[in-house]
Design a protein around this motif. Structure first.
Motif, PDB file in Angstrom:
ATOM      1  N   GLU A  83       0.804  -1.225   0.000  1.00 18.72           N
ATOM      2  CA  GLU A  83       0.000   0.000   0.000  1.00 18.72           C
ATOM      3  C   GLU A  83       0.841   1.282   0.000  1.00 18.72           C
ATOM      4  OE1 GLU A  83      -2.352  -0.876   3.414  1.00 18.72           O
ATOM      5  OE2 GLU A  83      -0.842  -0.157   4.836  1.00 18.72           O
ATOM      6  N   GLN A  84       2.138   1.150   0.219  1.00 14.26           N
ATOM      7  CA  GLN A  84       3.028   2.317   0.161  1.00 14.26           C
ATOM      8  C   GLN A  84       3.836   2.345  -1.141  1.00 14.26           C
ATOM      9  OE1 GLN A  84       3.160   4.735   2.437  1.00 14.26           O
ATOM     10  NE2 GLN A  84       1.591   3.698   3.625  1.00 14.26           N
ATOM     11  N   SER A  85       3.543   1.425  -2.034  1.00 14.34           N
ATOM     12  CA  SER A  85       4.361   1.333  -3.248  1.00 14.34           C
ATOM     13  C   SER A  85       4.164   2.562  -4.133  1.00 14.34           C
ATOM     14  CB  SER A  85       4.008   0.066  -4.039  1.00 14.34           C
ATOM     15  OG  SER A  85       2.645   0.098  -4.414  1.00 14.34           O
ATOM     16  N   HIS A  86       5.185   2.872  -4.906  1.00  8.78           N
ATOM     17  CA  HIS A  86       5.083   4.011  -5.823  1.00  8.78           C
ATOM     18  C   HIS A  86       3.917   3.811  -6.773  1.00  8.78           C
ATOM     19  CE1 HIS A  86       6.108   6.930  -8.955  1.00  8.78           C
ATOM     20  NE2 HIS A  86       6.729   7.586  -7.995  1.00  8.78           N
ATOM     21  N   THR A  87       3.763   2.575  -7.252  1.00  7.76           N
ATOM     22  CA  THR A  87       2.673   2.313  -8.204  1.00  7.76           C
ATOM     23  C   THR A  87       1.317   2.634  -7.591  1.00  7.76           C
ATOM     24  OG1 THR A  87       3.948   0.641  -9.362  1.00  7.76           O
ATOM     25  CG2 THR A  87       1.559   0.482  -9.558  1.00  7.76           C
ATOM     26  N   PHE A  88       1.132   2.258  -6.317  1.00  9.66           N
ATOM     27  CA  PHE A  88      -0.180   2.494  -5.711  1.00  9.66           C
ATOM     28  C   PHE A  88      -0.372   3.963  -5.328  1.00  9.66           C
ATOM     29  CE2 PHE A  88      -3.323   2.226  -2.176  1.00  9.66           C
ATOM     30  CZ  PHE A  88      -4.381   1.776  -2.959  1.00  9.66           C
ATOM     31  N   VAL A  89       0.684   4.591  -4.831  1.00 11.59           N
ATOM     32  CA  VAL A  89       0.537   5.946  -4.276  1.00 11.59           C
ATOM     33  C   VAL A  89       0.741   7.040  -5.326  1.00 11.59           C
ATOM     34  CG1 VAL A  89       1.441   7.560  -2.526  1.00 11.59           C
ATOM     35  CG2 VAL A  89       1.309   5.122  -2.009  1.00 11.59           C
ATOM     36  N   HIS A  90       1.695   6.834  -6.237  1.00 12.53           N
ATOM     37  CA  HIS A  90       2.174   7.965  -7.053  1.00 12.53           C
ATOM     38  C   HIS A  90       1.937   7.833  -8.558  1.00 12.53           C
ATOM     39  CE1 HIS A  90       4.286  10.354  -4.039  1.00 12.53           C
ATOM     40  NE2 HIS A  90       4.853   9.275  -3.559  1.00 12.53           N
ATOM     41  N   GLU A  91       1.212   6.818  -8.995  1.00 13.50           N
ATOM     42  CA  GLU A  91       1.119   6.656 -10.454  1.00 13.50           C
ATOM     43  C   GLU A  91      -0.302   6.851 -10.968  1.00 13.50           C
ATOM     44  OE1 GLU A  91       3.493   3.157 -11.545  1.00 13.50           O
ATOM     45  OE2 GLU A  91       5.162   3.938 -10.363  1.00 13.50           O
ATOM     46  N   GLN A  92      -1.037   7.686 -10.244  1.00 17.46           N
ATOM     47  CA  GLN A  92      -2.382   8.109 -10.680  1.00 17.46           C
ATOM     48  C   GLN A  92      -3.320   6.960 -10.997  1.00 17.46           C
ATOM     49  OE1 GLN A  92      -3.086  10.988 -13.650  1.00 17.46           O
ATOM     50  NE2 GLN A  92      -1.496  12.376 -12.953  1.00 17.46           N
ATOM     51  N   GLY A  93      -3.150   5.838 -10.321  1.00 14.11           N
ATOM     52  CA  GLY A  93      -4.084   4.726 -10.560  1.00 14.11           C
ATOM     53  C   GLY A  93      -3.998   4.183 -11.978  1.00 14.11           C
ATOM     54  N   GLY A  94      -2.822   4.299 -12.584  1.00 12.41           N
ATOM     55  CA  GLY A  94      -2.647   3.835 -13.974  1.00 12.41           C
ATOM     56  C   GLY A  94      -3.023   2.370 -14.165  1.00 12.41           C
ATOM     57  N   VAL A  95      -2.796   1.546 -13.148  1.00  8.14           N
ATOM     58  CA  VAL A  95      -3.144   0.122 -13.321  1.00  8.14           C
ATOM     59  C   VAL A  95      -4.649  -0.059 -13.469  1.00  8.14           C
ATOM     60  CG1 VAL A  95      -1.181  -1.087 -12.290  1.00  8.14           C
ATOM     61  CG2 VAL A  95      -3.017  -0.313 -10.826  1.00  8.14           C
ATOM     62  N   ALA A  96      -5.429   0.797 -12.768  1.00  9.01           N
ATOM     63  CA  ALA A  96      -6.884   0.700 -12.891  1.00  9.01           C
ATOM     64  C   ALA A  96      -7.341   1.354 -14.196  1.00  9.01           C
ATOM     65  CB  ALA A  96      -7.547   1.387 -11.700  1.00  9.01           C
ATOM     66  N   ARG A  97      -6.735   2.475 -14.488  1.00 11.30           N
ATOM     67  CA  ARG A  97      -7.195   3.322 -15.580  1.00 11.30           C
ATOM     68  C   ARG A  97      -6.772   2.792 -16.954  1.00 11.30           C
ATOM     69  NH1 ARG A  97      -5.632   9.541 -14.564  1.00 11.30           N
ATOM     70  NH2 ARG A  97      -5.813  10.311 -16.686  1.00 11.30           N
ATOM     71  N   ILE A  98      -5.586   2.239 -17.022  1.00  6.90           N
ATOM     72  CA  ILE A  98      -5.069   1.848 -18.337  1.00  6.90           C
ATOM     73  C   ILE A  98      -4.870   0.334 -18.450  1.00  6.90           C
ATOM     74  CG2 ILE A  98      -3.124   2.131 -19.957  1.00  6.90           C
ATOM     75  CD1 ILE A  98      -3.009   5.070 -18.841  1.00  6.90           C
ATOM     76  N   ALA A  99      -4.323  -0.287 -17.392  1.00  8.70           N
ATOM     77  CA  ALA A  99      -4.167  -1.753 -17.449  1.00  8.70           C
ATOM     78  C   ALA A  99      -5.506  -2.450 -17.155  1.00  8.70           C
ATOM     79  CB  ALA A  99      -3.100  -2.216 -16.466  1.00  8.70           C
ATOM     80  N   LEU A 100      -6.479  -1.713 -16.630  1.00 14.99           N
ATOM     81  CA  LEU A 100      -7.819  -2.235 -16.317  1.00 14.99           C
ATOM     82  C   LEU A 100      -7.766  -3.376 -15.301  1.00 14.99           C
ATOM     83  CD1 LEU A 100      -9.298  -2.133 -19.952  1.00 14.99           C
ATOM     84  CD2 LEU A 100      -9.493  -0.388 -18.174  1.00 14.99           C
ATOM     85  N   CYS A 101      -6.863  -3.246 -14.350  1.00 17.10           N
ATOM     86  CA  CYS A 101      -6.719  -4.246 -13.295  1.00 17.10           C
ATOM     87  C   CYS A 101      -7.077  -3.636 -11.949  1.00 17.10           C
ATOM     88  CB  CYS A 101      -5.265  -4.713 -13.210  1.00 17.10           C
ATOM     89  SG  CYS A 101      -4.801  -5.689 -14.637  1.00 17.10           S
ATOM     90  N   GLN A 102      -7.379  -4.517 -10.970  1.00 12.76           N
ATOM     91  CA  GLN A 102      -7.583  -3.951  -9.642  1.00 12.76           C
ATOM     92  C   GLN A 102      -6.383  -4.241  -8.751  1.00 12.76           C
ATOM     93  OE1 GLN A 102     -11.536  -5.112  -8.642  1.00 12.76           O
ATOM     94  NE2 GLN A 102     -10.980  -7.069  -7.746  1.00 12.76           N
ATOM     95  N   PRO A 103      -5.877  -3.164  -8.142  1.00 11.88           N
ATOM     96  CA  PRO A 103      -4.761  -3.378  -7.230  1.00 11.88           C
ATOM     97  C   PRO A 103      -5.260  -4.002  -5.929  1.00 11.88           C
ATOM     98  CG  PRO A 103      -5.218  -1.019  -7.475  1.00 11.88           C
ATOM     99  CD  PRO A 103      -6.245  -1.747  -8.274  1.00 11.88           C
ATOM    100  N   VAL A 104      -4.509  -4.950  -5.420  1.00  9.64           N
ATOM    101  CA  VAL A 104      -4.799  -5.548  -4.113  1.00  9.64           C
ATOM    102  C   VAL A 104      -3.625  -5.158  -3.235  1.00  9.64           C
ATOM    103  CG1 VAL A 104      -5.020  -7.725  -2.863  1.00  9.64           C
ATOM    104  CG2 VAL A 104      -6.019  -7.469  -5.137  1.00  9.64           C
ATOM    105  N   THR A 105      -3.902  -4.417  -2.165  1.00  6.07           N
ATOM    106  CA  THR A 105      -2.773  -3.879  -1.407  1.00  6.07           C
ATOM    107  C   THR A 105      -2.638  -4.526  -0.036  1.00  6.07           C
ATOM    108  OG1 THR A 105      -4.135  -2.096  -0.538  1.00  6.07           O
ATOM    109  CG2 THR A 105      -2.898  -1.640  -2.553  1.00  6.07           C
ATOM    110  N   LEU A 106      -1.418  -4.564   0.432  1.00  4.23           N
ATOM    111  CA  LEU A 106      -1.111  -5.093   1.764  1.00  4.23           C
ATOM    112  C   LEU A 106      -0.145  -4.117   2.435  1.00  4.23           C
ATOM    113  CD1 LEU A 106      -0.485  -8.885   0.997  1.00  4.23           C
ATOM    114  CD2 LEU A 106      -2.274  -7.953   2.481  1.00  4.23           C
ATOM    115  N   PRO A 107      -0.150  -4.100   3.770  1.00  5.90           N
ATOM    116  CA  PRO A 107       0.858  -3.264   4.432  1.00  5.90           C
ATOM    117  C   PRO A 107       2.256  -3.817   4.198  1.00  5.90           C
ATOM    118  CG  PRO A 107      -0.568  -4.365   6.043  1.00  5.90           C
ATOM    119  CD  PRO A 107      -1.024  -4.795   4.704  1.00  5.90           C
ATOM    120  N   MET A 108       3.245  -2.963   4.387  1.00  6.98           N
ATOM    121  CA  MET A 108       4.629  -3.453   4.260  1.00  6.98           C
ATOM    122  C   MET A 108       5.430  -3.047   5.486  1.00  6.98           C
ATOM    123  SD  MET A 108       6.867  -0.800   3.763  1.00  6.98           S
ATOM    124  CE  MET A 108       6.644   0.965   3.581  1.00  6.98           C
ATOM    125  N   LYS A 109       6.493  -3.799   5.713  1.00  7.47           N
ATOM    126  CA  LYS A 109       7.465  -3.434   6.748  1.00  7.47           C
ATOM    127  C   LYS A 109       8.819  -3.507   6.077  1.00  7.47           C
ATOM    128  CE  LYS A 109       8.359  -4.382  11.517  1.00  7.47           C
ATOM    129  NZ  LYS A 109       8.618  -5.453  12.427  1.00  7.47           N
TER     130      LYS A 109
END
Ligand code: TLP
Length: 342
Positions: A83-109
């Motif tokens: 859930e802190q990944s660059h893809t999830f936080v900083h890429e404007q939801g491109g995976v949802a918007r363009i790859a048409l996928c749903q992100p599944v997020t988990l916490p990280m340590k």
């Protein structure tokens, strides 16, 4: 002494004189027609360094990640990422918007998700369920403080992906920082992933560009998709030439950035009102928390002292990033400014 001490990001690095000269004298052609020998050489060099069959020069890290996640997936499938990944936080939801996928997020340590939880998130084959297509990791992990990922973790992700037929994509924007810090070869990290993206335009100081590497068939599909995103570039050897210089000459010096980040981190650790987890200061970044008040106010006071940086997260944290255009004097200035401004 630099006019300002710019610790906002390693993306602010200016190209070296040698990079500029290399661009001016590069052999050029139309790269969409595969006539640009300089770009072809950069891609070949990048494929060798990552141990992959082929590589593609892309406009940015964001574009590289988007291409990888799109090519590895099918619309409607799921991509597991932290859930802190660059893809999830900083890429404007491109995976949802363009790859048409749903992100599944988990916490990280320390940049790593719990492997048991990753396994739980993998979907069983069922007509009702989306499929799990990709698991993504980020090495070094930016929001975890720029920490390199552990090999055991990467091997764990690989095993889970193999069990469920998913792909692993590594956002290795700063994989060379990871490699210089740990002594683990880029190739060894990349071997645990199907594809890896790395940035030339961060600590490696190029003005533009990233690389996406993977199997030849994957790269061919990514090349096609890069075109539809408007990323088919023509005489791009003009900037690819800087990438070749970067891979030859700018990697080892990253150790200097790591040393300076450490000096800065240790100074911050001794300051009242600030707290830093020194274990996370492993490469070129220092993230620290501000006990009182929004971090953005401290950022403003630091800017008045000619020290630039960003407030992060919930405005309680500050990130400072070391890079080629930050020297020892800049670190001294940042420490003095912090003492005054906190
Ligand atoms: N990161 C930038 C900002 O976007 C936050 C920075 O200053 O750190 N992956 C990772 C891990 C990144 O940190 C970044 C850029 C990217 C991908 C995207 O690269 P670009 O900016 O080339 O699209």
């Amino acid at each position: 002494m630099h006019e300002t001490s710019d610790l906002r990001s390693d993306t602010v690095t200016k190209p070296t004189e040698k990079m500029k000269r290399a661009g001016m004298t590069a052999e050029l052609g139309d790269d969409v027609m595969r006539d640009d020998k300089t770009t072809i050489l950069l891609e070949k060099t990048a494929a060798e360094i990552t141990g992959k069959e082929d590589a593609l020069f892309v406009t940015s890290g964001t574009q590289g990640n988007l291409l990888a996640l799109s090519v590895h997936s099918e619309p409607g499938s799921e991509i597991i990422m932290d859930e802190q990944s660059h893809t999830f936080v900083h890429e404007q939801g491109g995976v949802a918007r363009i790859a048409l996928c749903q992100p599944v997020t988990l916490p990280m340590k320390r940049g790593m998700m719990d492997l048991d939880r990753v396994r739980e998130k993998v979907r069983a084959e069922d007509i009702h369920h989306p499929r799990t297509s990709v698991i993504e990791c980020e090495n070094t992990h930016n929001r975890a403080g720029g920490v390199p990922l552990e090999m055991e973790y990467l091997k764990g992700l690989r095993r889970i992906a193999d069990e469920c037929g998913a792909k692993v994509h590594m956002d290795g924007a700063r994989i060379f920082n990871a490699s210089v810090a740990t002594g683990i070869a880029v190739k060894e990290y990349a071997a645990e992933a199907d594809s890896v993206m790395f940035c030339l335009s961060k600590g490696l100081c190029c003005p533009i560009g990233s690389i996406l590497a993977g199997p030849a068939e994957f790269v061919a599909k990514a090349r096609r998709m890069r075109k539809v995103l408007g990323g088919g570039m023509r005489q791009v050897g003009f900037i690819a030439a800087a990438g070749i210089v970067a891979l030859e000459e700018m990697v080892e010096r990253l150790a200097e950035d790591h040393r300076r980040a450490r000096v800065l981190g240790e100074a911050v650790a001794g300051m009242p009102g600030l707290s830093v987890d020194l274990e996370s200061v492993r490469t070129n970044m220092v993230y620290f928390s501000v006990e009182k008040g929004p971090a953005s106010e401290l950022v403003e006071r630091l800017a008045a002292e000619k020290v630039l940086c960003f407030a992060e997260g919930d405005n309680r944290q500050i990130r400072m990033v070391c890079h080629k255009d930050v020297d020892d004097d800049d670190i001294d200035r940042a420490v003095e400014a912090l003492k005054k401004a906190v």
